[in-house]
Design a protein around this motif. Structure first.
Motif, PDB file in Angstrom:
ATOM      1  N   SER A   1       0.908  -1.379   0.234  1.00 44.74           N
ATOM      2  CA  SER A   1       0.226   0.023  -0.182  1.00 44.74           C
ATOM      3  C   SER A   1       0.424   1.606  -0.338  1.00 44.74           C
ATOM      4  CB  SER A   1      -0.934  -0.166   1.262  1.00 44.74           C
ATOM      5  OG  SER A   1      -1.630   1.168   1.009  1.00 44.74           O
TER       6      SER A   1
ATOM      7  N   ALA B   1      -6.109   4.642   8.270  1.00 48.27           N
ATOM      8  CA  ALA B   1      -7.041   3.356   9.059  1.00 48.27           C
ATOM      9  C   ALA B   1      -7.415   2.697   8.097  1.00 48.27           C
ATOM     10  CB  ALA B   1      -7.402   4.148  10.644  1.00 48.27           C
ATOM     11  N   ASP B   2      -8.182   3.555   7.076  1.00 45.67           N
ATOM     12  CA  ASP B   2      -9.223   2.947   6.216  1.00 45.67           C
ATOM     13  C   ASP B   2      -8.662   2.121   5.405  1.00 45.67           C
ATOM     14  OD1 ASP B   2     -12.814   3.084   5.644  1.00 45.67           O
ATOM     15  OD2 ASP B   2     -10.794   3.224   3.747  1.00 45.67           O
ATOM     16  N   ARG B   3      -7.472   2.120   5.281  1.00 46.64           N
ATOM     17  CA  ARG B   3      -6.347   1.514   4.427  1.00 46.64           C
ATOM     18  C   ARG B   3      -6.338   0.462   5.297  1.00 46.64           C
ATOM     19  NH1 ARG B   3      -8.323   2.928   0.107  1.00 46.64           N
ATOM     20  NH2 ARG B   3      -9.771   3.597   1.711  1.00 46.64           N
ATOM     21  N   LEU B   4      -5.366   0.312   6.085  1.00 47.24           N
ATOM     22  CA  LEU B   4      -5.108  -0.803   6.629  1.00 47.24           C
ATOM     23  C   LEU B   4      -5.562  -1.735   7.531  1.00 47.24           C
ATOM     24  CD1 LEU B   4      -1.549   1.104   8.633  1.00 47.24           C
ATOM     25  CD2 LEU B   4      -1.924   0.673   6.158  1.00 47.24           C
ATOM     26  N   ALA B   5      -7.131  -1.126   7.254  1.00 50.16           N
ATOM     27  CA  ALA B   5      -8.065  -1.740   7.603  1.00 50.16           C
ATOM     28  C   ALA B   5      -8.692  -3.475   6.927  1.00 50.16           C
ATOM     29  CB  ALA B   5      -9.805  -1.345   8.326  1.00 50.16           C
ATOM     30  N   THR B   6      -8.139  -3.155   5.804  1.00 48.10           N
ATOM     31  CA  THR B   6      -7.974  -4.189   4.257  1.00 48.10           C
ATOM     32  C   THR B   6      -7.369  -4.737   4.291  1.00 48.10           C
ATOM     33  OG1 THR B   6      -6.915  -2.246   2.734  1.00 48.10           O
ATOM     34  CG2 THR B   6      -8.999  -2.605   3.472  1.00 48.10           C
ATOM     35  N   ALA B   7      -6.536  -4.868   5.405  1.00 43.89           N
ATOM     36  CA  ALA B   7      -4.877  -6.063   5.164  1.00 43.89           C
ATOM     37  C   ALA B   7      -4.047  -6.190   3.742  1.00 43.89           C
ATOM     38  CB  ALA B   7      -5.195  -7.136   5.164  1.00 43.89           C
TER      39      ALA B   7
ATOM     40  N   VAL C   1      -0.703   4.767  13.131  1.00 45.96           N
ATOM     41  CA  VAL C   1      -1.340   3.796  13.439  1.00 45.96           C
ATOM     42  C   VAL C   1      -1.504   2.734  12.958  1.00 45.96           C
ATOM     43  CG1 VAL C   1      -3.579   4.071  11.083  1.00 45.96           C
ATOM     44  CG2 VAL C   1      -2.789   6.163  12.444  1.00 45.96           C
TER      45      VAL C   1
ATOM     46  N   ARG D   1       1.624  -3.220  13.171  1.00 49.71           N
ATOM     47  CA  ARG D   1       0.816  -4.569  12.585  1.00 49.71           C
ATOM     48  C   ARG D   1       1.409  -4.665  11.108  1.00 49.71           C
ATOM     49  NH1 ARG D   1      -4.547  -2.615  12.024  1.00 49.71           N
ATOM     50  NH2 ARG D   1      -3.496  -0.025  12.036  1.00 49.71           N
TER      51      ARG D   1
ATOM     52  N   GLU E   1     -11.277  -2.845  -2.864  1.00 50.61           N
ATOM     53  CA  GLU E   1     -12.025  -4.061  -2.742  1.00 50.61           C
ATOM     54  C   GLU E   1     -11.460  -4.064  -3.824  1.00 50.61           C
ATOM     55  OE1 GLU E   1     -14.340  -0.634  -1.470  1.00 50.61           O
ATOM     56  OE2 GLU E   1     -13.098  -0.843  -2.082  1.00 50.61           O
TER      57      GLU E   1
ATOM     58  N   ASN F   1      -7.804  -5.703  -4.095  1.00 56.71           N
ATOM     59  CA  ASN F   1      -8.140  -7.038  -2.746  1.00 56.71           C
ATOM     60  C   ASN F   1      -8.262  -8.489  -3.799  1.00 56.71           C
ATOM     61  OD1 ASN F   1      -6.082  -5.929  -0.605  1.00 56.71           O
ATOM     62  ND2 ASN F   1      -8.004  -5.725   0.213  1.00 56.71           N
TER      63      ASN F   1
END
Length: 319
Positions: A25, A47-53, A84, A88, A229, A232
């Motif tokens: 990313s 935070a929204d980007r990283l929530a998508t793994a 952020v 992880r 989306e 991925n």
């Protein structure tokens, strides 16, 4: 890759694992309407980007408009990314210009808690292999951060040059933006075991299948900056051998996006940021010398984006 420290080995392992598990990313940097840095907006967007793994996050690189950030802004963006990410996934900060300035940015990134640095192509001049190797050596001597070289534009390594930079203990990988698969295959064969490679071509998904044939399946994804989306779904289809899904996404989304991108210089970043704004992400405008797309291109972008999102379910394989 001999003589590396345990710390460098661990970062390299995490990057390798991340490259196998998700896209890389490259987040946008959020600016206010007046052009100032908007850290609160960036924090929410990231935070929204990283929530998508994703497999790793690369702040302050080309998509993040590194070239327009001063050192204080750079420090703030890298520090916020580290906060952020919270351990992880690896944080790889962009550094660049000549080696002296790149080293200043590397030290800032190190102090801000980054795990590694991506050495962007140096400014303006062409250089022989000896100079390219020496530049990386000088940066490596001044920072503990593992370094990934980025060959693009005036930076292009030969097999011998690759062997030489791989002997620098903290140089752990290469991002390729040339898309010369003959040269890239020679580089992968010249590299020591464990050296990292990834596809960094503009809109890398277009060439992802070709890169995989020479042993470089990992890639950076600008699309992840606005449509994780889609990014991925493509990654999963490619990994799982869903050729029909890959082809459908390429034909109906990625190729139209690239054709739109090629209309205006700088759209490789400007369109990405515009697409993020269309989706309501708080990224703001681009900074000069880039320009935001006009109404006609925005309307075309919205059509391409909407259709791309509609494809996600169609190419996702049942569990």
């Amino acid at each position: 890759m001999t003589g590396i420290s345990a710390e460098v080995a661990e970062v390299t392992r995490r990057l390798r694992d991340g490259m196998a598990s998700g896209v890389l990313s490259f987040p946008l940097t959020s600016f206010r309407a007046d052009g100032g840095l908007d850290l609160d907006a960036y924090r929410a967007y990231l935070a929204d980007r990283l929530a998508t793994a994703p497999g790793a996050v690369f702040p302050c690189c080309g998509t993040g408009e590194f070239f327009s950030l001063d050192e204080d802004e750079y420090r703030a963006v890298v520090r916020t990314t580290v906060e952020v990410a919270d351990g992880r996934l690896p944080v790889v900060a962009g550094i660049g210009y000549g080696w002296a300035q790149a080293l200043r940015f590397a030290r800032i990134a190190e102090q801000a808690g980054a795990d590694a640095a991506l050495v962007l192509p140096h400014y303006l001049v062409g250089a022989p292999q000896d100079g390219l190797v020496e530049q990386l050596r000088r940066i490596a001597e001044g920072t503990r951060l593992p370094l990934i070289a980025y060959q693009r534009g005036q930076v292009a390594f030969t097999a011998d040059g690759l062997r030489r930079i791989a002997r620098i203990p903290t140089v752990v990988g290469l991002k390729d933006g040339h898309s010369d698969l003959d040269r890239l295959q020679r580089l992968t064969l010249a590299a020591p075991d464990g050296f990292l490679f990834f596809n960094g071509a503009a809109t890398a998904e277009i060439q992802a299948r070709a890169y995989a044939t020479v042993g470089v399946p990992a890639y950076s994804s600008a699309v992840h900056a606005f449509a994780p989306e889609i990014a991925n779904a493509f990654f999963t289809a490619l990994r799982d051998g869903d050729d029909a899904g890959v082809t459908k996404l390429l034909r109906e989304f990625y190729v139209p996006l690239v054709e739109l991108r090629d209309r205006v210089p700088g759209y490789a970043v400007s369109l990405v940021k515009a697409a993020a704004r269309l989706r309501g992400f708080p990224v703001g405008p681009v900074r000069a010398p880039l320009t935001d797309p006009g109404p006609t291109d925005l309307a075309d972008l919205e059509k391409v984006l909407d259709h791309g999102l509609s494809l996600v379910g169609a190419v996702r394989r049942p569990a």
